[in-house]
Scaffold this motif. Sequence first.
Motif, PDB file in Angstrom:
ATOM      1  N   ALA A  38       1.006  -1.616   0.262  1.00 42.37           N
ATOM      2  CA  ALA A  38      -0.344  -0.346  -0.025  1.00 42.37           C
ATOM      3  C   ALA A  38       0.990   1.054  -0.175  1.00 42.37           C
ATOM      4  CB  ALA A  38      -0.946   0.197   1.275  1.00 42.37           C
ATOM      5  N   ARG A  39       1.736   1.573   0.463  1.00 44.84           N
ATOM      6  CA  ARG A  39       3.193   2.635   0.175  1.00 44.84           C
ATOM      7  C   ARG A  39       3.128   2.358  -0.281  1.00 44.84           C
ATOM      8  NH1 ARG A  39       3.909   0.460   6.291  1.00 44.84           N
ATOM      9  NH2 ARG A  39       5.750  -0.630   5.670  1.00 44.84           N
ATOM     10  N   VAL A  40       4.185   1.264  -1.314  1.00 47.83           N
ATOM     11  CA  VAL A  40       4.823   1.411  -2.387  1.00 47.83           C
ATOM     12  C   VAL A  40       3.449   2.289  -3.717  1.00 47.83           C
ATOM     13  CG1 VAL A  40       5.293  -0.019  -4.110  1.00 47.83           C
ATOM     14  CG2 VAL A  40       6.273  -0.421  -2.153  1.00 47.83           C
ATOM     15  N   MET A  41       2.517   1.491  -3.541  1.00 45.25           N
ATOM     16  CA  MET A  41       1.554   1.944  -4.515  1.00 45.25           C
ATOM     17  C   MET A  41       0.922   3.253  -4.145  1.00 45.25           C
ATOM     18  SD  MET A  41       1.380  -0.430  -6.496  1.00 45.25           S
ATOM     19  CE  MET A  41       0.044   0.522  -7.672  1.00 45.25           C
ATOM     20  N   GLU A  42       0.884   3.803  -2.958  1.00 43.07           N
ATOM     21  CA  GLU A  42       0.818   5.719  -3.195  1.00 43.07           C
ATOM     22  C   GLU A  42       2.105   6.409  -3.544  1.00 43.07           C
ATOM     23  OE1 GLU A  42       0.402   8.227   0.711  1.00 43.07           O
ATOM     24  OE2 GLU A  42       0.996   6.685   1.359  1.00 43.07           O
ATOM     25  N   ARG A  43       3.718   5.619  -3.593  1.00 36.41           N
ATOM     26  CA  ARG A  43       4.644   6.273  -3.219  1.00 36.41           C
ATOM     27  C   ARG A  43       4.429   6.340  -5.668  1.00 36.41           C
ATOM     28  NH1 ARG A  43       8.938   4.711   0.584  1.00 36.41           N
ATOM     29  NH2 ARG A  43       8.438   6.073   1.911  1.00 36.41           N
ATOM     30  N   LEU A  44       4.588   5.450  -5.921  1.00 38.85           N
ATOM     31  CA  LEU A  44       4.311   5.273  -7.166  1.00 38.85           C
ATOM     32  C   LEU A  44       3.403   6.307  -8.080  1.00 38.85           C
ATOM     33  CD1 LEU A  44       4.593   1.512  -7.564  1.00 38.85           C
ATOM     34  CD2 LEU A  44       6.337   2.882  -8.045  1.00 38.85           C
ATOM     35  N   VAL A  45       1.695   6.075  -7.393  1.00 36.75           N
ATOM     36  CA  VAL A  45       0.795   6.471  -7.895  1.00 36.75           C
ATOM     37  C   VAL A  45       1.380   8.563  -7.938  1.00 36.75           C
ATOM     38  CG1 VAL A  45      -1.673   7.946  -7.656  1.00 36.75           C
ATOM     39  CG2 VAL A  45      -0.847   5.314  -7.924  1.00 36.75           C
ATOM     40  N   ARG A  46       1.829   8.506  -6.408  1.00 33.09           N
ATOM     41  CA  ARG A  46       2.177  10.243  -6.469  1.00 33.09           C
ATOM     42  C   ARG A  46       3.357  10.681  -8.018  1.00 33.09           C
ATOM     43  NH1 ARG A  46       3.557  10.765  -0.933  1.00 33.09           N
ATOM     44  NH2 ARG A  46       5.530  10.059  -1.468  1.00 33.09           N
ATOM     45  N   ALA A  47       3.750   9.331  -7.800  1.00 30.74           N
ATOM     46  CA  ALA A  47       4.744   9.589  -9.122  1.00 30.74           C
ATOM     47  C   ALA A  47       4.056  10.087 -10.230  1.00 30.74           C
ATOM     48  CB  ALA A  47       5.956   9.169  -8.937  1.00 30.74           C
ATOM     49  N   ASN A  48       3.280   9.151 -10.694  1.00 35.45           N
ATOM     50  CA  ASN A  48       2.658   9.233 -11.889  1.00 35.45           C
ATOM     51  C   ASN A  48       3.313   7.741 -12.663  1.00 35.45           C
ATOM     52  OD1 ASN A  48       0.754  11.729 -12.265  1.00 35.45           O
ATOM     53  ND2 ASN A  48       2.180  13.130 -12.561  1.00 35.45           N
ATOM     54  N   LEU A  49       4.038   7.028 -12.019  1.00 38.38           N
ATOM     55  CA  LEU A  49       4.742   5.390 -12.191  1.00 38.38           C
ATOM     56  C   LEU A  49       3.454   4.811 -12.733  1.00 38.38           C
ATOM     57  CD1 LEU A  49       7.740   6.438 -10.332  1.00 38.38           C
ATOM     58  CD2 LEU A  49       6.972   5.601 -12.655  1.00 38.38           C
ATOM     59  N   ALA A  50       2.312   5.043 -11.590  1.00 37.22           N
ATOM     60  CA  ALA A  50       1.507   3.756 -11.538  1.00 37.22           C
ATOM     61  C   ALA A  50       0.082   4.846 -11.578  1.00 37.22           C
ATOM     62  CB  ALA A  50       1.585   2.763 -10.467  1.00 37.22           C
ATOM     63  N   THR A  51      -1.343   4.154 -12.395  1.00 35.72           N
ATOM     64  CA  THR A  51      -2.705   5.218 -12.356  1.00 35.72           C
ATOM     65  C   THR A  51      -3.362   3.864 -11.947  1.00 35.72           C
ATOM     66  OG1 THR A  51      -1.435   6.455 -13.677  1.00 35.72           O
ATOM     67  CG2 THR A  51      -4.085   6.504 -13.346  1.00 35.72           C
ATOM     68  N   PRO A  52      -4.497   4.671 -10.748  1.00 34.33           N
ATOM     69  CA  PRO A  52      -5.800   3.901 -10.415  1.00 34.33           C
ATOM     70  C   PRO A  52      -6.356   2.822 -11.591  1.00 34.33           C
ATOM     71  CG  PRO A  52      -5.228   5.528  -8.478  1.00 34.33           C
ATOM     72  CD  PRO A  52      -4.558   5.832 -10.114  1.00 34.33           C
ATOM     73  N   ALA A  53      -6.780   2.074 -11.674  1.00 34.10           N
ATOM     74  CA  ALA A  53      -7.719   1.632 -13.079  1.00 34.10           C
ATOM     75  C   ALA A  53      -8.980   1.081 -12.678  1.00 34.10           C
ATOM     76  CB  ALA A  53      -7.191   0.703 -13.792  1.00 34.10           C
ATOM     77  N   GLY A  54      -9.297   1.378 -11.636  1.00 36.50           N
ATOM     78  CA  GLY A  54     -10.499   1.107 -10.841  1.00 36.50           C
ATOM     79  C   GLY A  54     -10.570   0.603  -9.371  1.00 36.50           C
ATOM     80  N   PRO A  55     -11.322   0.050  -8.841  1.00 42.44           N
ATOM     81  CA  PRO A  55     -11.308   0.145  -7.156  1.00 42.44           C
ATOM     82  C   PRO A  55     -10.261  -1.398  -6.763  1.00 42.44           C
ATOM     83  CG  PRO A  55     -13.104   0.161  -7.788  1.00 42.44           C
ATOM     84  CD  PRO A  55     -12.707  -0.578  -8.684  1.00 42.44           C
ATOM     85  N   GLY A  56      -9.025  -1.110  -6.528  1.00 41.06           N
ATOM     86  CA  GLY A  56      -8.087  -1.779  -6.209  1.00 41.06           C
ATOM     87  C   GLY A  56      -7.211  -2.450  -7.517  1.00 41.06           C
ATOM     88  N   ALA A  57      -7.124  -1.806  -8.300  1.00 42.62           N
ATOM     89  CA  ALA A  57      -6.381  -2.104  -9.656  1.00 42.62           C
ATOM     90  C   ALA A  57      -5.674  -0.483 -10.389  1.00 42.62           C
ATOM     91  CB  ALA A  57      -7.056  -2.840 -10.976  1.00 42.62           C
ATOM     92  N   TYR A  58      -4.870  -1.475 -10.446  1.00 42.84           N
ATOM     93  CA  TYR A  58      -3.553  -0.196 -11.547  1.00 42.84           C
ATOM     94  C   TYR A  58      -3.058  -0.324 -13.305  1.00 42.84           C
ATOM     95  CZ  TYR A  58      -3.337   1.372  -6.404  1.00 42.84           C
ATOM     96  OH  TYR A  58      -3.990   1.549  -4.924  1.00 42.84           O
TER      97      TYR A  58
END
Length: 249
Positions: A38-58
């Motif tokens: 969860a912490r890793v995904m938060e950082r990746l989303v903030r850095a535009n390296l990952a984007t949410p694509a629905g509930p619990g998906a990226y």
Amino acid sequence: MESVHQALRVLEVVGRYSGGVSLTQIARRTGLPQLVLARVMERLVRANLATPAGPGAYVAGTALALTAGVGDDGPGRLRQTLAWVRDAVGAAVYVARYTDGEVAITQYADSPTAPLVEEWVDFRAAAHASAVGKALLTQLEDEDRRDHLARHRMERFTPHTLTSERTLFHQLDVRLPNDPLLDLQEYAMGTVCAAVPITAGPNAECVALSMPAPDPHRLKQAARILQSEAAAVLLALIVTGGSVLTPTA
């Protein structure tokens, strides 16, 4: 470094699924515990390296395309990361690199409420007195440290400046691996700094902050936040290859 390794493992999985991948699948393939992921995904989303694509998906974020050589906004992504860190610590932040035997500030982020320290003495001549310089010197071998100080004498800039090579080396060598390097008004009166060593390539690098001399609690808190966000800066450097001196408004 462990945080960066975790993020790179997640990015490898996310990059394989153009249609999106669930947290359950990421956890299964990386072996990361739920809270860590969860912490890793938060950082990746903030850095535009990952984007949410629905509930619990990226899906892969726009910045992830840079790893495949697509797009040309690498410096912009790095500036976004530094701006986030600047706002998180409430102070100007810098990325510095030791290159060709010299200290070089390669990136910085400031604002009207988070001003840069006044460079009244060239940072290349002040490694012994600045948090940036100490964070770079601590990553060098003794021979390289001595070579640097032979070319840049340990001048006294303020009453707090260290001028003893032996004392400086002892300070660098006894620090715990996770402790930030500090400048407690050693470079300039009225300014304190903290720096955390990072490495994104063959040269020593660090991320640092500077602020008007505050109460000790404020500097300690800012340095702790800087430590927690250093992995995000390192990850941005790895992904974008950022090394050009660029301000962030």
